[in-house]
Design a protein around this motif. Structure first.
Motif, short mmCIF file in Angstrom:
data_model
loop_
_atom_site.label_atom_id
_atom_site.label_comp_id
_atom_site.label_asym_id
_atom_site.label_seq_id
_atom_site.Cartn_x
_atom_site.Cartn_y
_atom_site.Cartn_z
N TYR A 308 11.89 45.78 25.74
CA TYR A 308 11.96 44.68 26.71
C TYR A 308 13.78 44.50 27.15
N ASN A 309 14.25 43.96 28.11
CA ASN A 309 15.78 43.54 28.50
C ASN A 309 15.93 42.63 27.54
N GLY A 310 15.16 41.50 28.09
CA GLY A 310 15.59 40.44 27.08
C GLY A 310 15.01 40.46 25.89
N GLY A 311 13.46 40.63 25.59
CA GLY A 311 13.10 40.45 24.41
C GLY A 311 12.76 41.77 23.19
N GLY A 312 13.86 42.60 23.85
CA GLY A 312 14.27 43.88 22.55
C GLY A 312 15.98 43.47 22.99
N ILE A 313 16.74 44.26 23.97
CA ILE A 313 17.80 44.86 23.81
C ILE A 313 18.54 43.68 23.36
N GLY A 314 18.04 42.71 24.40
CA GLY A 314 18.65 41.59 24.40
C GLY A 314 18.57 40.46 23.03
N ASN A 437 18.94 34.94 40.48
CA ASN A 437 19.88 33.92 39.97
C ASN A 437 19.77 33.59 38.14
N PHE A 438 18.64 33.16 37.68
CA PHE A 438 18.77 33.18 36.98
C PHE A 438 18.34 34.23 36.27
N GLN A 439 17.53 35.15 36.99
CA GLN A 439 17.66 36.69 35.47
C GLN A 439 19.73 37.58 35.75
N LEU A 440 20.31 37.25 36.23
CA LEU A 440 21.53 37.97 35.93
C LEU A 440 22.10 37.15 34.90
N GLN A 441 22.01 35.95 34.76
CA GLN A 441 22.78 34.98 33.92
C GLN A 441 22.16 35.33 32.72
N TYR A 442 20.67 35.92 32.46
CA TYR A 442 19.87 35.65 31.19
C TYR A 442 20.39 37.06 30.65
N LEU A 443 20.57 37.71 31.45
CA LEU A 443 21.17 39.46 31.06
C LEU A 443 22.63 39.65 30.73
N VAL A 444 22.81 38.46 29.78
CA VAL A 444 24.43 38.45 30.10
C VAL A 444 24.49 39.58 29.27
N LEU A 445 24.40 40.24 28.60
CA LEU A 445 25.22 41.98 27.65
C LEU A 445 25.80 42.95 28.81
N PRO A 446 26.70 42.93 28.97
CA PRO A 446 26.80 44.67 30.21
C PRO A 446 25.81 45.84 29.50
N GLN A 447 24.97 46.07 28.30
CA GLN A 447 24.13 46.80 28.04
C GLN A 447 23.04 46.48 29.27
N GLN A 448 22.94 45.21 28.77
CA GLN A 448 21.42 44.57 29.65
C GLN A 448 21.69 44.55 31.01
#
Length: 534
Positions: A308-314, A437-448
């Motif tokens: 997952y993007n948040g629950g994995g990469i992040g 808007n929440f999601q863009l902030q949650y994916l804070v890292l460039p790789q996300q």
């Protein structure tokens, strides 16, 4: 419940303001007709069954301890007693089945209702949950307005008989519907001078290099090139999709097919068997274990997986921030067979994934429960469910909700998902509309952010919508598919591990045909045609 994480850059209120009625900021117990219901709310207590999430379970006993629900209790005066099954998916499903078979039902059950045997309409017909159409029309102005503005959403949360069965979890924008895919250690690629793989053959060459060339630099042959299990395989066909099929039913030009009996599936199994024999697949793939997977990733052993993007990469970026500053897990494109081909299969949810909060027949105050649930779809509920508590977890800046830095960049050893989970369920699911808007902030890292763009490229044109069999079809379908799914899972492992020779593939197909797959395909075909007519 599928695990989830997400993206975006639009205003926090872009979805909610467009979707809310004039009463959207009111208390959950307020009547949609102002002044006509001045009586105190009857509802003071709710029992609510819902699966827990590891990010929450790691720091609280119950969702009742989450700041979002504490605030909702202050606003509504309703105290919620959450009932959580075990985190283990199989045990949770078993508890759900036992609960539904009994007469001991809570007031609200949040579940993936399209997975209920016979679908949600069967649950209504069996007297377990109630049809919500009239109640939403009269007492849920926020959700009513949303569904009027988005008829495609309404289609997805309505049965073939026209019943709305739950207050849904909705992904409000295409960008928040993609959150899962292949991931690879970019630092390992860089160290070995390798390019990002895009085809199955390129993946093979990269995984061979991961195994043989000591990318973790410890001088030991302890690298695990790749991990994937049957549960991950079932999430919109990563790797299997390179052959144009999936691990279940799919549609091709409006015709329903079953992936695990197609000739292409044999080619996939042959490839995976080769990878397994050469030590490119994790030997533990046959017994999925999330904690073991986390350990392998955070001890610098694992080179690639699907996650997952948040629950994995992040998550892994946070856990490895101080442990290994060179660690960099990034998204990889969904592989194809030939360079330049367009990926067909990739993870992309519909606005609804079938998960929602249904009101059971045991609820003595369904009207007040509807009002309580409807709050999440209004303007203030949108802020509460997406961002938590103003001043504590977010601030308003230029009309937008902005998550506090300490949530997005928590201390080492804590992921952003865990930090946010103290306040909301927005990083997985709940009955509300997820804001981009929440999601863009949650994916804070460039790789996300890159992962969102990379994983969004597949067409997903063959994905089946969330169809359901009729009550008459459901028993037959469940009986057929329970046995077939058990058998296909068993044979997947045997073929890949070499316990069953690939030469026996035709016998395997004939066995599934003898188990009634053609009848199951006909049921799915009829369900698809009914869905298209909704």
């Amino acid at each position: 419940m599928k695990r989830a994480s997400f993206v975006m850059l639009v205003s926090a209120l872009a979805v909610s303001v467009a979707a809310c009625s004039g009463q959207s900021g009111g208390q959950p117990s307020a009547s949609p007709q102002a002044g006509k219901d001045s009586q105190p709310p009857k509802l003071t207590h709710l029992t609510y069954w819902v699966a827990n999430h590891p990010a929450a379970a790691a720091q609280m006993k119950s969702y009742a301890d989450m700041e979002m629900y504490k605030e909702l209790e202050k606003i509504s005066g309703v105290k919620v007693e959450f009932q959580h099954p075990p985190l283990d998916t199989a045990q949770a499903k078993e508890q759900f089945n036992l609960m539904m078979a009994s007469n001991q039902l809570p007031d609200v059950i949040e579940y993936g209702w399209t997975g209920f045997p016979g679908g949600p309409e069967k649950a209504i017909q069996d007297g377990k949950i109630i049809k919500l159409n009239d109640l939403i029309d009269k007492y849920a102005p926020n959700l009513k307005k949303l569904l009027a503005d988005h008829p495609d959403w309404k289609k997805q949360i309505t049965t073939d008989n026209g019943s709305i069965y739950a207050f849904p979890f909705l992904r409000g924008d295409d960008k928040v519907r993609v959150f899962f895919g292949p991931a690879i250690r970019q630092d390992w690629l860089d160290k070995l001078g390798l390019k990002m793989p895009t085809t199955i053959d390129e993946w093979y060459n990269v995984l061979k290099a991961f195994k043989e060339k000591d990318p973790n630099g410890n001088g030991k042959p302890d690298e695990i090139p790749f991990y994937i299990d049957k549960d991950l395989l079932g999430t919109d066909a990563p790797f299997l999709g390179a052959w144009g099929i999936n691990y279940s039913f799919y549609q091709d030009g409006g015709k329903v097919k079953f992936g695990p009996i197609q000739p292409e599936y044999k080619d996939f199994l042959t490839t995976m068997n080769k990878w397994y024999k050469e030590g490119l697949l994790d030997k533990d793939f046959a017994a999925p274990n999330d904690k073991l997977l986390d350990n392998k990733m955070t001890t610098n052993q694992l080179g690639a997986t699907v996650t997952y993007n948040g629950g994995g990469i992040g998550k892994y970026a946070g856990l490895m921030k101080d442990k290994d500053p060179n660690f960099k897990l990034v998204a990889a494109p969904y592989p194809v067979l030939k360079a330049g081909d367009k990926s067909i299969w990739g993870q992309k949810d519909f606005a609804s994934n079938g998960v929602g909060a249904a009101i059971t027949t045991a609820d003595k105050n369904p009207v007040e429960t509807v009002k309580w649930l409807d709050y999440a779809y209004g303007e203030k509920g949108d802020l509460l469910f997406n961002y938590g508590i103003e001043g504590a977890s977010y601030t308003m800046q230029n009309g937008k909700a902005v998550l506090k830095p300490e949530l997005l960049n928590p201390p080492a050893g804590v992921s952003a998902q865990q930090a946010i989970a103290k306040y909301t369920r927005a990083t997985w699911s709940a009955p509300f509309v997820l804001s981009d808007n929440f999601q863009l902030q949650y994916l804070v890292l460039p790789q996300q952010k890159d992962a969102l763009a990379i994983w969004s490229k597949p067409t997903a044109e063959r994905k089946m919508p969330l169809v359901t069999p009729t009550q008459d079809e459901s028993g037959k379908f469940a009986s057929i598919m329970t046995d077939i799914n058990t058998y296909k899972d068993e044979m997947l492992l045997k073929f890949i591990m070499g316990v069953e020779p690939i030469d026996n593939f035709d016998k395997y197909v004939k066995k599934i045909q003898s188990m009634g797959i053609d009848d199951a395909i006909k049921i799915q075909q009829a369900a698809l045609e009914r869905y298209n007519k909704r």
